[in-house]
Motif scaffolding. Structure first.
Motif, PDB file in Angstrom:
ATOM      1  N   MET A  59      51.748 -75.248  19.130  1.00 50.97           N
ATOM      2  CA  MET A  59      52.993 -74.633  18.652  1.00 50.97           C
ATOM      3  C   MET A  59      53.900 -75.699  18.039  1.00 50.97           C
ATOM      4  O   MET A  59      54.108 -76.767  18.632  1.00 50.97           O
ATOM      5  N   ALA A  60      54.453 -75.414  16.861  1.00 49.37           N
ATOM      6  CA  ALA A  60      55.352 -76.347  16.198  1.00 49.37           C
ATOM      7  C   ALA A  60      56.602 -76.559  17.036  1.00 49.37           C
ATOM      8  O   ALA A  60      57.083 -75.643  17.712  1.00 49.37           O
ATOM      9  N   GLY A  61      57.115 -77.803  16.982  1.00 52.37           N
ATOM     10  CA  GLY A  61      58.273 -78.146  17.799  1.00 52.37           C
ATOM     11  C   GLY A  61      59.481 -77.280  17.509  1.00 52.37           C
ATOM     12  O   GLY A  61      60.198 -76.871  18.435  1.00 52.37           O
ATOM     13  N   GLN A  62      59.729 -76.972  16.250  1.00 45.59           N
ATOM     14  CA  GLN A  62      60.897 -76.174  15.878  1.00 45.59           C
ATOM     15  C   GLN A  62      60.784 -74.757  16.429  1.00 45.59           C
ATOM     16  O   GLN A  62      61.756 -74.196  16.945  1.00 45.59           O
ATOM     17  N   THR A  63      59.589 -74.180  16.348  1.00 43.84           N
ATOM     18  CA  THR A  63      59.367 -72.832  16.893  1.00 43.84           C
ATOM     19  C   THR A  63      59.552 -72.819  18.404  1.00 43.84           C
ATOM     20  O   THR A  63      60.181 -71.919  18.966  1.00 43.84           O
ATOM     21  N   LYS A  64      58.994 -73.838  19.053  1.00 36.86           N
ATOM     22  CA  LYS A  64      59.130 -73.938  20.516  1.00 36.86           C
ATOM     23  C   LYS A  64      60.594 -74.019  20.920  1.00 36.86           C
ATOM     24  O   LYS A  64      61.041 -73.323  21.838  1.00 36.86           O
ATOM     25  N   ASN A  65      61.356 -74.863  20.232  1.00 42.79           N
ATOM     26  CA  ASN A  65      62.777 -75.022  20.564  1.00 42.79           C
ATOM     27  C   ASN A  65      63.531 -73.712  20.410  1.00 42.79           C
ATOM     28  O   ASN A  65      64.378 -73.362  21.245  1.00 42.79           O
ATOM     29  N   ARG A  66      63.243 -72.977  19.345  1.00 39.74           N
ATOM     30  CA  ARG A  66      63.929 -71.701  19.115  1.00 39.74           C
ATOM     31  C   ARG A  66      63.591 -70.685  20.196  1.00 39.74           C
ATOM     32  O   ARG A  66      64.471 -69.959  20.675  1.00 39.74           O
ATOM     33  N   LEU A  67      62.334 -70.625  20.581  1.00 41.41           N
ATOM     34  CA  LEU A  67      61.924 -69.672  21.617  1.00 41.41           C
ATOM     35  C   LEU A  67      62.578 -70.007  22.955  1.00 41.41           C
ATOM     36  O   LEU A  67      63.005 -69.109  23.696  1.00 41.41           O
ATOM     37  N   ILE A  68      62.669 -71.304  23.262  1.00 41.45           N
ATOM     38  CA  ILE A  68      63.302 -71.714  24.519  1.00 41.45           C
ATOM     39  C   ILE A  68      64.777 -71.330  24.520  1.00 41.45           C
ATOM     40  O   ILE A  68      65.307 -70.828  25.530  1.00 41.45           O
ATOM     41  N   ILE A  69      65.459 -71.548  23.403  1.00 48.08           N
ATOM     42  CA  ILE A  69      66.875 -71.177  23.299  1.00 48.08           C
ATOM     43  C   ILE A  69      67.053 -69.677  23.478  1.00 48.08           C
ATOM     44  O   ILE A  69      67.988 -69.222  24.155  1.00 48.08           O
ATOM     45  N   ILE A  70      66.154 -68.895  22.892  1.00 44.67           N
ATOM     46  CA  ILE A  70      66.240 -67.429  23.024  1.00 44.67           C
ATOM     47  C   ILE A  70      66.073 -67.019  24.480  1.00 44.67           C
ATOM     48  O   ILE A  70      66.867 -66.230  25.017  1.00 44.67           O
ATOM     49  N   VAL A  71      65.051 -67.552  25.137  1.00 41.74           N
ATOM     50  CA  VAL A  71      64.783 -67.172  26.530  1.00 41.74           C
ATOM     51  C   VAL A  71      65.922 -67.609  27.447  1.00 41.74           C
ATOM     52  O   VAL A  71      66.444 -66.817  28.250  1.00 41.74           O
ATOM     53  N   ALA A  72      66.323 -68.876  27.341  1.00 45.24           N
ATOM     54  CA  ALA A  72      67.392 -69.394  28.205  1.00 45.24           C
ATOM     55  C   ALA A  72      68.720 -68.726  27.896  1.00 45.24           C
ATOM     56  O   ALA A  72      69.468 -68.345  28.811  1.00 45.24           O
ATOM     57  N   GLY A  73      69.038 -68.572  26.612  1.00 45.40           N
ATOM     58  CA  GLY A  73      70.311 -67.971  26.217  1.00 45.40           C
ATOM     59  C   GLY A  73      70.412 -66.506  26.605  1.00 45.40           C
ATOM     60  O   GLY A  73      71.436 -66.066  27.129  1.00 45.40           O
ATOM     61  N   LEU A  74      69.348 -65.735  26.365  1.00 41.03           N
ATOM     62  CA  LEU A  74      69.363 -64.321  26.746  1.00 41.03           C
ATOM     63  C   LEU A  74      69.462 -64.165  28.256  1.00 41.03           C
ATOM     64  O   LEU A  74      70.164 -63.279  28.756  1.00 41.03           O
ATOM     65  N   GLY A  75      68.770 -65.026  28.992  1.00 40.19           N
ATOM     66  CA  GLY A  75      68.837 -64.958  30.449  1.00 40.19           C
ATOM     67  C   GLY A  75      70.252 -65.150  30.956  1.00 40.19           C
ATOM     68  O   GLY A  75      70.732 -64.409  31.817  1.00 40.19           O
ATOM     69  N   MET A  76      70.951 -66.147  30.402  1.00 35.13           N
ATOM     70  CA  MET A  76      72.317 -66.407  30.833  1.00 35.13           C
ATOM     71  C   MET A  76      73.262 -65.307  30.364  1.00 35.13           C
ATOM     72  O   MET A  76      74.160 -64.879  31.113  1.00 35.13           O
ATOM     73  N   LEU A  77      73.083 -64.836  29.126  1.00 39.08           N
ATOM     74  CA  LEU A  77      73.956 -63.788  28.592  1.00 39.08           C
ATOM     75  C   LEU A  77      73.831 -62.498  29.391  1.00 39.08           C
ATOM     76  O   LEU A  77      74.832 -61.900  29.798  1.00 39.08           O
ATOM     77  N   LEU A  78      72.604 -62.052  29.643  1.00 34.17           N
ATOM     78  CA  LEU A  78      72.399 -60.794  30.354  1.00 34.17           C
ATOM     79  C   LEU A  78      72.964 -60.864  31.770  1.00 34.17           C
ATOM     80  O   LEU A  78      73.603 -59.907  32.246  1.00 34.17           O
ATOM     81  N   SER A  79      72.750 -61.981  32.446  1.00 38.66           N
ATOM     82  CA  SER A  79      73.186 -62.084  33.843  1.00 38.66           C
ATOM     83  C   SER A  79      74.703 -62.167  33.975  1.00 38.66           C
ATOM     84  O   SER A  79      75.266 -61.722  34.981  1.00 38.66           O
ATOM     85  N   THR A  80      75.386 -62.746  32.976  1.00 46.15           N
ATOM     86  CA  THR A  80      76.850 -62.818  33.031  1.00 46.15           C
ATOM     87  C   THR A  80      77.500 -61.567  32.448  1.00 46.15           C
ATOM     88  O   THR A  80      78.547 -61.128  32.922  1.00 46.15           O
ATOM     89  N   LEU A  81      76.870 -60.997  31.433  1.00 41.62           N
ATOM     90  CA  LEU A  81      77.397 -59.782  30.810  1.00 41.62           C
ATOM     91  C   LEU A  81      77.460 -58.638  31.811  1.00 41.62           C
ATOM     92  O   LEU A  81      78.411 -57.843  31.814  1.00 41.62           O
ATOM     93  N   ASP A  82      76.467 -58.558  32.679  1.00 37.22           N
ATOM     94  CA  ASP A  82      76.355 -57.386  33.544  1.00 37.22           C
ATOM     95  C   ASP A  82      77.358 -57.368  34.684  1.00 37.22           C
ATOM     96  O   ASP A  82      77.476 -56.361  35.383  1.00 37.22           O
TER      97      ASP A  82
END
Length: 459
Positions: A1-24
């Protein structure tokens, strides 16, 4: 997996996890009166849907962070997304208040898995030169919860679609699951093989329950003695937890590592102060605008956005400015800006809404500089094999501090009624003193030579 793609996927997973848990948390607070009527329940019983969520989150965040170091952060975050999404579906299907409370506890379990792994995913899997920027985005996600929660919740309730308050999470959880699974298939994680610390987890759970229960009773005069007893028990259990973990062969938190980086105690104390003052900054302004200035609810909703808006904007700015070597400096400057915000709130005329909103925005600027940098300094203080445990400890401390800030702020308001203005002023003063105190400690720790210079030389 390309480094740029990996970084974006990690940001999505980590960011969505934090957003959903605080939003709720914020999204259901505005719905409590509606849900009370919907399920024909009492106020105190309906409030358990919030208490159940926050308690299960706080109790499990540290054990799940520890578990993520053993089995992999991606596996735990995937489980968190699945549990959170499933719990959200069940909440929307609830037919009575008891089932809603149970389903909210399930949501809280998922939220604990998400919050315990968000920072660790970034610090262990992303390219080093992208970590600071990613932590800035994580700060944005934390700040978006207070902004979007009440607004979205109010809009959906106006449509008489309370189920969507919970089902709104599902598409984002699915997106997170897809990204997480792709990472699992192509990214290797280093893990440890320690045994699970069951007794430590039980002590930690009892500590959290006592503290949260004590804080929840604190604002009620009739339950004040019980609150003090529970909080005292919680503090005692915290000390017991520390000494037990020191002697444990497989501790949830390896406090021996702290002796190698003693400043981590200061960084965690800064986390607690920020959590406490954040609770004050979100709790008090609605009282000030609505009760003192007699401003309508709609306008108040806009005026109180100063703090979260500043936090969101400057989390991104500070993340881009920090190359990973400025975290302690950014944390310190963030606290200085926060101190200036509270000094201004203490001194300013309370009948100037625009200036109050400006002070809230100033707090948000400080928070935007402080929070990503504080997370970075704490994560950097721990070893690479304990990032899940260290990250979950940071989140647990901040969550407890937020609960204590809300409870103490509410108590000061209740104890000074009907002189509400005095109660508001006391809140600003308490928050200001705490920030100035932690800045003083920071200065003394960072400049030990000053203290030594004052000591007389030995002859």
């Amino acid at each position: 997996m390309a480094g740029q793609t990996k970084n974006r996927l990690i940001i999505i997973v980590a960011g969505l996890g934090m957003l959903l848990s605080t939003l709720d948390t914020g999204i259901i607070n505005v719905a409590l009166p509606f849900l009370q009527h919907q399920f024909q329940s009492t106020t105190s019983t309906t409030a358990l849907s919030v208490v159940g969520y926050t308690t299960s989150l706080a109790v499990l965040i540290l054990p799940l962070g520890y578990l993520s170091d053993r089995v992999g952060r991606l596996k735990v975050s995937l489980a968190g997304l699945l549990i959170f999404g499933f719990g959200s579906i069940l909440c929307g299907l609830a037919t009575n208040i008891l089932s809603l409370i149970i389903f909210r506890i399930i949501q809280g379990i998922g939220a604990a898995a998400l919050q315990s792994t968000s920072a660790a995913l970034i610090t262990t899997l992303m390219d080093k030169d992208k970590i600071s920027s990613a932590l800035g985005i994580l700060g944005i996600m934390i700040g978006l919860g207070p902004i979007l929660g009440p607004s979205i919740g109010g809009f959906l309730l106006a449509l008489n679609a309370w189920q969507l308050i919970f089902w709104l999470n599902v598409p984002f959880a699915i997106l997170g699951i897809i990204c997480n699974q792709r990472l699992l298939n192509q990214v290797h994680e280093s893990t440890t093989r320690n045994k699970f610390d069951l007794l430590g987890s039980i002590i930690n759970a009892l500590m959290i329950i006592c503290l949260l229960a004590g804080f929840s009773f604190l604002s009620k005069s009739s339950d004040f003695k019980l609150a003090i007893i529970l909080i005292t028990c919680g503090v005692g259990l915290a000390l017991g937890f520390y000494f037990f973990e020191i002697k444990s062969n497989n501790p949830l938190i390896d406090f021996h590592l702290f002796s190698e980086t003693p400043k981590i105690w200061l960084f965690l104390l800064q986390t607690a102060v920020f959590g406490f003052t954040s609770a004050i900054i979100f709790l008090i302004p609605p009282f000030l605008f609505e009760k003192i200035m007699h401003i309508g609810v709609g306008t108040t909703g806009l005026l109180v956005l100063g703090a979260p808006a500043g936090l969101v904007i400057f989390s991104r700015i500070s993340g881009n400015q920090n190359d990973g070597t400025k975290s302690q400096t950014f944390s310190r400057w963030g606290l200085i800006i926060i101190a200036l915000a509270f000094i201004s709130l203490v001194l300013v005329n309370t009948h100037w809404p625009a200036i109050i909103t400006g002070c809230l925005f100033l707090f948000g600027i400080g928070g935007g500089y402080f929070q990503p940098a504080n997370i970075a300094t704490i994560m950097q203080s721990g070893s690479s094999t304990h990032q899940g445990a260290i990250g979950s400890l940071q989140r647990m401390i901040q969550n407890i501090a937020i609960a204590s800030g809300t409870a103490i702020g509410s108590t000061l308001i209740n104890q000074t009624t009907p002189n509400l203005q005095k109660g508001i002023l006391y809140n600003w003063i308490v928050a200001m003193v705490l920030v100035l105190l932690i800045l003083t400690i920071d200065f003394m720790v960072s400049h030990p030579s000053i203290k030594k210079a004052k000591q007389p030389a030995l002859k």
